[in-house]
Write an enzyme that holds these catalytic residues in place. Structure first.
Site, PDB file in Angstrom:
ATOM      1  CG  ASP A  86      -4.780  -0.331   5.477  1.00  0.00           C
ATOM      2  OD1 ASP A  86      -5.597  -0.700   4.602  1.00  0.00           O
ATOM      3  OD2 ASP A  86      -4.241   0.784   5.480  1.00  0.00           O
TER       4      ASP A  86
ATOM      5  CG  ASP B 296      -6.565  -4.334   1.803  1.00  0.00           C
ATOM      6  OD1 ASP B 296      -6.807  -4.213   0.587  1.00  0.00           O
ATOM      7  OD2 ASP B 296      -6.199  -3.396   2.522  1.00  0.00           O
TER       8      ASP B 296
ATOM      9  CG  ASP C 151      -1.952  -1.057   1.235  1.00  0.00           C
ATOM     10  OD1 ASP C 151      -2.335  -1.458   0.136  1.00  0.00           O
ATOM     11  OD2 ASP C 151      -2.370  -1.487   2.316  1.00  0.00           O
TER      12      ASP C 151
END
Length: 1033
Positions: free
Chosen positions: A751, A755, A453
């Site tokens: 997070d 996901d 990310d």
């Protein structure tokens, strides 16, 4: 409330003291006064207690542990805590929760009545002082589950004792002890049998202690991984506490992805949906609200919306508590590498068993044919030999054969894995990585791609508004006063009501405290401090009708509100600038006028967004519309209110970590929800993209573009992609699948709740410890505690270290196995005896298995590990380099020991006992010196960094000291004789030659073709396809 003056005791007390009363009369007056006083106090209590627990009372009376006192200055809150017994039956409340008994809740006055009975102020929470929290914990219990007791030391002693070879050795020891005492008397006859007993006892104790210690280590790490953080309201402030510190009466904040920490009731919130599949098995999501279903249960997860919950049951009182208490978390998880090593151990054990069987047959045949001698005389003379002597000799032969099996079986391999994993897990905690699944430690060393990310991982996630555009006009800090009051009011609504954050203003009037996600905190801080918003006032003037929480797919959130002053309904949207812009048909100017969003205006605003994004700013837009109804959040025809640019700088050290990963042969791919311009700017800043890249166009794609590729196009382009912008969790999952199909070992960071599929699909799932939801953490293998990409690079290094340490120990142990097997087999066939006794072989087994594993399995990772390419899925566990090293060392040891066996007596002019001791001593010292060689499989300098591993040095020293004691002081026990200085020097010299031999061995080139592939049918365990070890179940 009745006035206290109504109860006038003065006359009564005066009458008690009057001299006219005799003794009997005074006693009656005292009794009357006591009864009168008690009646008066009970009357007061009947009036005071209902007033305190009435749900309709003021905030002051709802202040649970505090007493409201009237004074000349008005009502004040006394700071002295008040002991209380809850005005509610706790067991009854637990039963109501278990049965979802809504009428039962209503009978208690609804959720507000329960809160009042628990002395909770829904808007302020409970008091956070330790005394108050401890009292609630004493009254209602702690938020912990009673687990079955962990396995004790005796359990592991029993497990070690159950080993078949150990049992056979114990039987042999019993026979040897019995016949030895009978033949030689108790003074001399106990040595051989007793020595085996002691040696077996040491092996059992050391094995049990090692396993017990690792069990405790894994239990400790398991407790840490279960200690999640919960956001609660105490003393009017939102704060994060441990889940174990939650008490009955706490007000808990819940958002998407959170695990509910205890049983509770819905206080307030919007669009709350809960996944109760962990409790009920039903996959459908359940809607929770204040009216029809206010019940929230421990262990379930929030899948949509947000809420505040009143905790009514904790720990063993919760619905989930009884179930959890019966589950003992198994810390004996077998990693794929351990499974492979179990197979390796089994195969080598079979080879050892075969050799031992041959040795047993040969020795028995030689004995019963009279070809063995003892003190120059034949041991067996047919019927002339006493039965006791025959049985004792047979027992000795069986013990020697069984001991060969014990030494041949590399039981230290699984122990080495356990030690390495336990040591690595402990050290990784200090490096900000918490391992949840053991297999991730070893798998991470093979990672070829890391999908990461952006926000919070590559960047600091410390947002700050640095740009604000109102329409096509840039508004600076000093010009915010020029904004129209009407537009300003709408901005207040858009930030203050369409948010999951909050603003806490203390009574002292100090700087407000902001809570929520970094984005929410940045927006609230900007609106309050720069635009002058009073959030509490905004909330009081409006009623929230509907909320659509932020979605990573839509990348926006919305709210439908009613303005109380004119009863108008307003829609507010907030989210990714280009997404919100597409919903708008008009835009506001700073003067408050509304202009048409024609193609020219839209192009200019798009250019403004791209300009901010190219400067690494995250662009958030606000839009508004007066709604035609109060049930639907309209998504078109909106008016753009403004666009803010939030700066989120890169983390220090990220570019270096990215460069390190690249040098290690690991590709970094950034997958973000930000627009392509912001994503590219950050990627260049972090070093993921290079300005010299020729394929920059292929390296950057948007999620929609990637998902619209054909399967062939995706597989063709996935390796070239470095940045995927405006992506959704499904795009991330799709990329992970493509990469794995192409043979990559993929690590993924995540997070959010969405996901979870990608984290599960990846070979290694890495969740974020700070911003990560509990759903994401549960789906991951490793939790990055500081959300920092540099910690991901550290995990990569530890993963390679685990694999490397295990390979070192395999090389070391197989060298000992090969040497011990060959020397005993050849000596038994040719001479009819084994040079190493059962006790000596058990000692070698002890230092090789346990001490050797400790020495080699605890090497810390070095930067050199990241200069190698990743270990492939199909790469052999025992590499050609390892075969080269162990075969050369084994051949040297075999040669030296055989020369000592057959020529030692003549070369050194010593008797047989001294020769056998020389063989035993040289063999052990060879292993000590070879441990240094095992530290580096390819590098010639095996002493580099030795000073940093004090444990290795300590174990070597302990081994040498124990060996000296065995030879010099435990002669009867170890069946040795004392050696003089020259003989010790000879043993050390012969053993130390393994250093120069190891040095020159590393000049021998090795083929890239696996060694065993030259054989017709190589064993699959050596060739070892790594796919099963890396694929998730």
């Amino acid at each position: 409330m009745r006035d206290l003056k109504e109860y006038d005791y003065s006359a009564l007390l005066l009458n008690l003291t009057t001299s006219s009363l005799n003794k009997a009369q005074r006693r009656w007056r005292f009794a009357y006064a006591a009864i009168y006083s008690m009646r008066a106090m009970l009357s007061l209590v009947k009036e005071i207690v209902p007033a305190r627990i009435d749900p309709k009372t003021s905030d002051a009376s709802l202040s649970l542990s505090y007493t409201a006192l009237e004074s000349g200055e008005g009502a004040k809150i006394n700071s002295m805590p008040l002991s209380y017994v809850p005005a509610i039956d706790q067991e009854q409340l637990v039963e109501i929760m278990k049965g979802k008994d809504l009428p039962g809740i209503q009978a208690l006055g609804g959720v507000e009545g329960v809160a009042a009975s628990l002395r909770t102020n829904p808007t302020k929470g409970i008091h956070g002082n330790e005394q108050e929290v401890s009292r609630r914990r004493d009254l209602f219990g702690s938020n912990t589950y009673h687990k079955p007791p962990p396995k004790g030391l005796l359990f592991f002693v029993y497990e070690a004792f159950k080993d078949l070879t150990i049992l056979i050795l114990l039987v042999c020891a019993i026979f040897s002890l019995g016949f030895g005492i009978k033949e030689h008397g108790i003074k001399e006859g106990w040595y051989e049998g007793g020595s085996i007993f002691v040696a077996v006892f040491l092996v059992i104790v050391v094995s049990a202690l090692s396993n017990f210690r690792q069990e405790r280590q894994f239990d400790k790490l398991s407790k840490i991984s279960n200690n999640i953080k919960v956001e609660v309201l105490r003393d009017s402030r939102r704060q994060h506490i441990s889940i174990f510190d939650v008490v009955v009466g706490d007000v808990v904040f819940l958002k998407i992805g959170d695990q509910i920490p205890a049983d509770g009731l819905f206080l307030e919130g919007h669009s709350l949906q809960v996944d109760e599949s962990s409790m009920t098995g039903e996959s459908d999501h359940l809607e929770v609200d204040h009216k029809d279903n206010p019940f929230l249960f421990s262990g379930t997860k929030i899948v949509d919306g947000f809420a505040q919950m009143l905790v009514v049951s904790v720990g063993m009182s919760t619905t989930w508590g009884q179930t959890m208490s019966s589950i003992n978390q198994d810390s004996s998880e077998r990693t794929p590498l351990q499974v492979r090593l179990d197979t390796l151990t089994s195969t080598i054990g079979k080879i050892g068993l075969t050799v031992a069987a041959l040795v047993l047959v040969v020795l028995l045949v030689r004995y019963f044919t009279g070809n063995t001698e003892k003190e120059g005389k034949r041991e067996y003379n047919g019927s002339k030999t006493p039965v006791d002597t025959v049985v004792n000799s047979v027992v000795r032969i069986v013990a020697a054969a069984v001991t060969i099996v014990v030494v041949a079986i590399p039981e230290g391999l699984p122990l080495a894995v356990t030690l390495t994993l336990a040591y690595s897990m402990k050290r990784m905690m200090s490096d900000q990585a918490m391992v949840r699944k053991l297999s991730a430690c070893e798998t991470m060393g093979s990672a070829t791609v890391i999908c990461t990310d952006k926000t919070g991982t590559l960047t600091l996630n410390e947002m700050k508004v640095t740009k604000f555009w109102l329409g096509q006009e840039s508004i600076h800090e000093d010009s915010t006063k020029m904004i129209s009051p009407d537009v300003l009011d709408l901005l207040y609504q858009g930030t203050g009501l369409n948010t999951t954050g909050s603003v806490c203003v203390s009574d002292s009037g100090s700087t407000p405290e902001f809570s929520g996600s970094p984005t929410e905190k940045a927006l609230l801080s900007w609106t309050v401090l720069n635009l002058g918003m009073d959030m509490e006032s905004v909330k009081q003037k409006h009623e929230v009708l509907r909320v659509e929480t932020f979605s990573s797919a839509k990348k926006r959130s919305g709210v439908l509100v009613r303005r109380k002053s004119d009863n108008t309904v307003h829609v507010h949207w907030k989210g990714a600038a280009e997404m919100v812009l597409a919903m708008c048909s008009h835009y506001y100017t700073s003067t408050g006028s509304v202009d048409l969003m024609d193609s020219t205006a839209k192009s200019r605003i798009q250019a403004i967004i791209q300009g901010m994004a190219a400067s690494s700013l995250r662009c958030i837009a606000f839009a508004h519309k007066i709604a035609s109804n109060d049930s639907v959040l309209e998504e078109d025809g909106l008016t753009l209110m403004g666009i803010v640019g939030l700066k989120d700088p890169c983390r220090p050290g990220v570019s270096k970590a990215v460069e390190t990963c690249k040098l290690a042969g690991v590709t970094i791919k950034m997958i973000t929800g930000d627009n392509v311009f912001t994503a590219k700017a950050i990627a260049f800043e972090c070093g993921i993209l290079d300005h010299n890249d020729k394929d920059e166009e292929d390296a950057v794609v948007e999620g929609v573009q990637f998902r619209n590729y054909t399967d062939e196009e995706r597989m063709q382009k996935v390796d070239k992609i470095r940045v995927m912008a405006r992506s959704s969790p499904s795009d991330k999952l799709l990329m992970v699948k493509c990469l794995r199909l192409k043979g990559h070992v993929v690590a993924v960071t995540g997070d959010g709740t969405n996901d979870a599929p990608a984290l599960k699909e990846a070979d290694i799932g890495l969740s974020m410890g700070i911003q990560g939801t509990e759903v994401a953490k549960e789906s991951s293998d490793i939790v990055i505690l500081d959300d920092n990409f540099a910690s991901v690079a550290t995990v990569l290094k530890w993963g390679r270290c685990v694999y490397n340490n295990i390979q070192k120990f395999i090389q070391f142990q197989l060298t000992v196995n090969v040497a011990a097997l060959v020397i005993n087999f050849i000596a038994a066939i040719s001479a009819g005896e084994v040079p190493l006794t059962a006790v000596q072989l058990l000692w070698v087994n002890l230092i090789m298995d346990t001490l050797g594993a400790l020495a080699l399995a605890t090497e810390r990772p070095t930067n050199e590990l990241l200069k190698r390419k990743p270990v492939g899925r199909t790469e052999a566990l025992i590499t050609n380099v390892m075969w080269r090293n162990l075969l050369v060392q084994s051949l040297y040891q075999i040669a030296v020991l055989l020369i000592l066996q057959f020529k030692g007596m003549s070369i050194f002019s010593v008797r047989k006992e001294v020769k056998d001791t020389l063989i035993f001593n040289t063999f052990v010292l060879c292993q000590v010196f070879n441990e240094f060689n095992a530290r580096e499989m390819e590098k010639k300098n095996v002493f580099k960094g030795l000073h940093r591993n004090r444990l290795f040095i300590g174990i070597i020293a302990i081994t040498i000291v124990l060996q000296v004691i065995m030879v010099e002081f435990l002669k009867k026990f170890a069946d040795t004789v004392r050696l003089n200085g020259w003989q010790w020097g000879t043993c050390i010299a012969l053993a130390s030659l393994s250093w120069p031999i190891g040095f020159f061995t590393k000049f021998i080139p090795v083929s890239e073709t696996p060694f065993l592939s030259y054989f017709k049918n190589p064993r699959s365990l050596f060739k070892g396809s790594r796919s099963p070890s890396l694929k998730k179940p």
